[in-house]
Write a protein that holds these residues in place. Structure first.
Motif, PDB file in Angstrom:
ATOM      1  N   GLN A  71       0.827  -1.209   0.000  1.00 28.77           N
ATOM      2  CA  GLN A  71       0.000   0.000   0.000  1.00 28.77           C
ATOM      3  C   GLN A  71       0.865   1.264   0.000  1.00 28.77           C
ATOM      4  O   GLN A  71       0.580   2.222   0.715  1.00 28.77           O
ATOM      5  CB  GLN A  71      -0.961  -0.009   1.192  1.00 28.77           C
ATOM      6  N   VAL A  87       1.646  -3.215  -7.848  1.00 22.29           N
ATOM      7  CA  VAL A  87       0.854  -4.353  -7.380  1.00 22.29           C
ATOM      8  C   VAL A  87       0.905  -4.381  -5.861  1.00 22.29           C
ATOM      9  O   VAL A  87       1.989  -4.394  -5.268  1.00 22.29           O
ATOM     10  CB  VAL A  87       1.403  -5.679  -7.942  1.00 22.29           C
ATOM     11  N   ASP A  88      -0.258  -4.400  -5.221  1.00 20.87           N
ATOM     12  CA  ASP A  88      -0.293  -4.434  -3.759  1.00 20.87           C
ATOM     13  C   ASP A  88      -0.242  -5.876  -3.255  1.00 20.87           C
ATOM     14  O   ASP A  88      -0.668  -6.810  -3.948  1.00 20.87           O
ATOM     15  CB  ASP A  88      -1.561  -3.761  -3.247  1.00 20.87           C
ATOM     16  N   GLN A  90      -2.048  -7.371  -1.173  1.00 22.05           N
ATOM     17  CA  GLN A  90      -3.364  -8.009  -1.075  1.00 22.05           C
ATOM     18  C   GLN A  90      -3.863  -8.512  -2.431  1.00 22.05           C
ATOM     19  O   GLN A  90      -4.773  -9.334  -2.499  1.00 22.05           O
ATOM     20  CB  GLN A  90      -4.373  -7.037  -0.484  1.00 22.05           C
ATOM     21  N   ASP A  91      -3.243  -8.035  -3.516  1.00 18.83           N
ATOM     22  CA  ASP A  91      -3.635  -8.488  -4.847  1.00 18.83           C
ATOM     23  C   ASP A  91      -3.064  -9.855  -5.205  1.00 18.83           C
ATOM     24  O   ASP A  91      -3.558 -10.501  -6.141  1.00 18.83           O
ATOM     25  CB  ASP A  91      -3.183  -7.474  -5.911  1.00 18.83           C
ATOM     26  N   ILE A  92      -2.034 -10.291  -4.502  1.00 25.26           N
ATOM     27  CA  ILE A  92      -1.376 -11.540  -4.892  1.00 25.26           C
ATOM     28  C   ILE A  92      -1.347 -12.591  -3.786  1.00 25.26           C
ATOM     29  O   ILE A  92      -1.190 -13.778  -4.080  1.00 25.26           O
ATOM     30  CB  ILE A  92       0.063 -11.278  -5.395  1.00 25.26           C
ATOM     31  N   SER A  96      -5.624 -13.707   3.265  1.00 24.27           N
ATOM     32  CA  SER A  96      -5.472 -12.405   3.924  1.00 24.27           C
ATOM     33  C   SER A  96      -4.820 -12.520   5.295  1.00 24.27           C
ATOM     34  O   SER A  96      -4.310 -11.528   5.823  1.00 24.27           O
ATOM     35  CB  SER A  96      -6.834 -11.710   4.055  1.00 24.27           C
ATOM     36  N   ILE A 114       0.949 -12.578 -10.058  1.00 23.69           N
ATOM     37  CA  ILE A 114       0.601 -11.293 -10.666  1.00 23.69           C
ATOM     38  C   ILE A 114      -0.158 -11.552 -11.967  1.00 23.69           C
ATOM     39  O   ILE A 114       0.301 -12.297 -12.830  1.00 23.69           O
ATOM     40  CB  ILE A 114       1.862 -10.455 -10.955  1.00 23.69           C
ATOM     41  N   ARG A 115      -1.301 -10.921 -12.095  1.00 19.86           N
ATOM     42  CA  ARG A 115      -2.122 -11.129 -13.287  1.00 19.86           C
ATOM     43  C   ARG A 115      -1.414 -10.573 -14.522  1.00 19.86           C
ATOM     44  O   ARG A 115      -0.965  -9.430 -14.526  1.00 19.86           O
ATOM     45  CB  ARG A 115      -3.476 -10.450 -13.116  1.00 19.86           C
TER      46      ARG A 115
END
Length: 354
Positions: A71, A87-88, A90-92, A96, A114-115
């Motif tokens: 963040q 890329v944060d 929480q995205d990968i 949680s 990573i998308r």
């Protein structure tokens, strides 16, 4: 495939008060197997800005750049730079409960998620740089086999009780490979290092350390690692800070690629690691590197911040050094004067001019 290689960075700004508050809370939960991490693991001296300059200058083949952060975002980063994505965590992270995370080792378990990331991608810390022109062929041979840089030093646990748990993690990875995969790797041995370690035979393994440099990775290999070693990978993924109980994930990824015949070890001298263990030697190496024509420099550089820099102005040394090596701003930086740090060539380090 050689035209589709991305670059992944890990980055953190330890001066961010929100991040500091999260770290303080997380430190309250660590146990005896997780020593308090060295501050050097989190310090930010804007190395990333210069690393991106080195990409723009020496590695134009890279398709996209992904910056993994907690963040956060560098203040100087140009949000309109094409091919650069933040890329944060929480995205990968699929769980949680792993967050907040302060371990690069844990992030290495999920960076392949990573998308849109290319099958083959380069992985770098923000203190790693391209010193000379590189191409995809420096990382992949024609049959899509990865070229992985290794040291001739053998894996060992230092006698210093305050050492970083990285050593235990590397030993844990070696032990896991020996148990699960057998003796598929034949190390190269640095003679002086071998002589020094022989009296302490219980503390070293016949495996080589991967170079601390920009290395190539494979998404397919990463997914195989998760499937083959789910317990060990999960333990590493859930560590808040580096723990002596978990494995070194990046090393395991590279070794497993060798086991699968998807990679070949390279023992060349085309990389340079500089750290302040001996200040006079450090400054000599710095002068030599700055005065070496770019075409004669090694291809990779790591300016490694570590516990040895506690009483040394590493930030001033680093900035002066990098301004000399990479003076031209890249498209990844904001262009307004107030967002660009300028340093004069007359800057000094600890009273000693470079």
């Amino acid at each position: 495939m050689l035209n589709e290689i991305d670059l992944v960075y890990l980055w953190v700004d330890s001066t961010d008060p929100v991040w500091q508050a999260k770290k303080i809370e997380a430190l309250k939960t660590i146990g005896g197997c997780t020593p308090t991490p060295f501050a050097a693991r989190f310090r930010n001296h804007d190395e990333l800005k210069y690393s991106l300059r080195s990409v723009a200058k020496h590695a134009p083949f890279i398709r996209n750049i992904y910056l993994i952060t907690n963040q956060q975002r560098p203040t100087w980063l140009n949000p309109e730079a094409g091919g650069l994505f933040v890329v944060d965590h929480q995205d990968i992270f699929p769980d949680s409960s792993c967050l907040p995370c302060f371990s690069s080792n844990a992030i290495e378990t999920v960076m392949h998620r990573i998308r849109g990331l290319s099958e083959f991608f380069l992985y770098a810390n923000d203190d790693m740089f391209f010193l000379n022109d590189v191409s995809a062929e420096d990382f992949l041979v024609g049959n899509a086999k990865m070229r992985v840089g290794f040291k001739t030093n053998l894996v060992h646990i230092p006698r210093d009780p305050e050492h970083d748990p990285f050593s235990e993690q590397m030993v844990n990875s070696c032990h896991l490979m020996e148990v699960e995969l057998g003796k598929f790797y034949r190390p190269r041995i640095h003679l002086r290092h071998w002589i020094r370690l022989r009296p302490f035979r219980k503390n070293f393994y016949l495996w080589n350390y991967p170079n601390h440099q920009i290395q190539i990775h494979s998404k397919s290999i990463a997914y195989e690692i998760h499937d083959r070693f789910p317990r060990e990978v999960s333990t590493a993924m859930h560590e808040r800070f580096r723990s002596r109980q978990s494995i070194d994930v990046a090393a395991l990824l590279l070794y497993y690629a060798i086991y699968r015949s998807a990679a070949t070890p390279i023992f060349d001298k085309n990389w340079l690691l500089m750290s302040r263990k001996n200040i006079s030697r450090l400054l000599r190496k710095s002068r030599a590197l700055i005065n070496t024509p770019p075409s004669h420099r090694p291809k990779f550089l790591c300016l490694n911040d570590c516990e040895y820099n506690e009483h040394f102005d590493w930030g001033s040394y680093l900035t002066h050094m990098l301004e000399r090596l990479f003076p031209n701003p890249s498209r990844f930086e904001k262009t307004t004067a107030e967002n660009r740090d300028l340093y004069s060539p007359e800057a000094i380090v600890g009273g000693t001019p470079l």
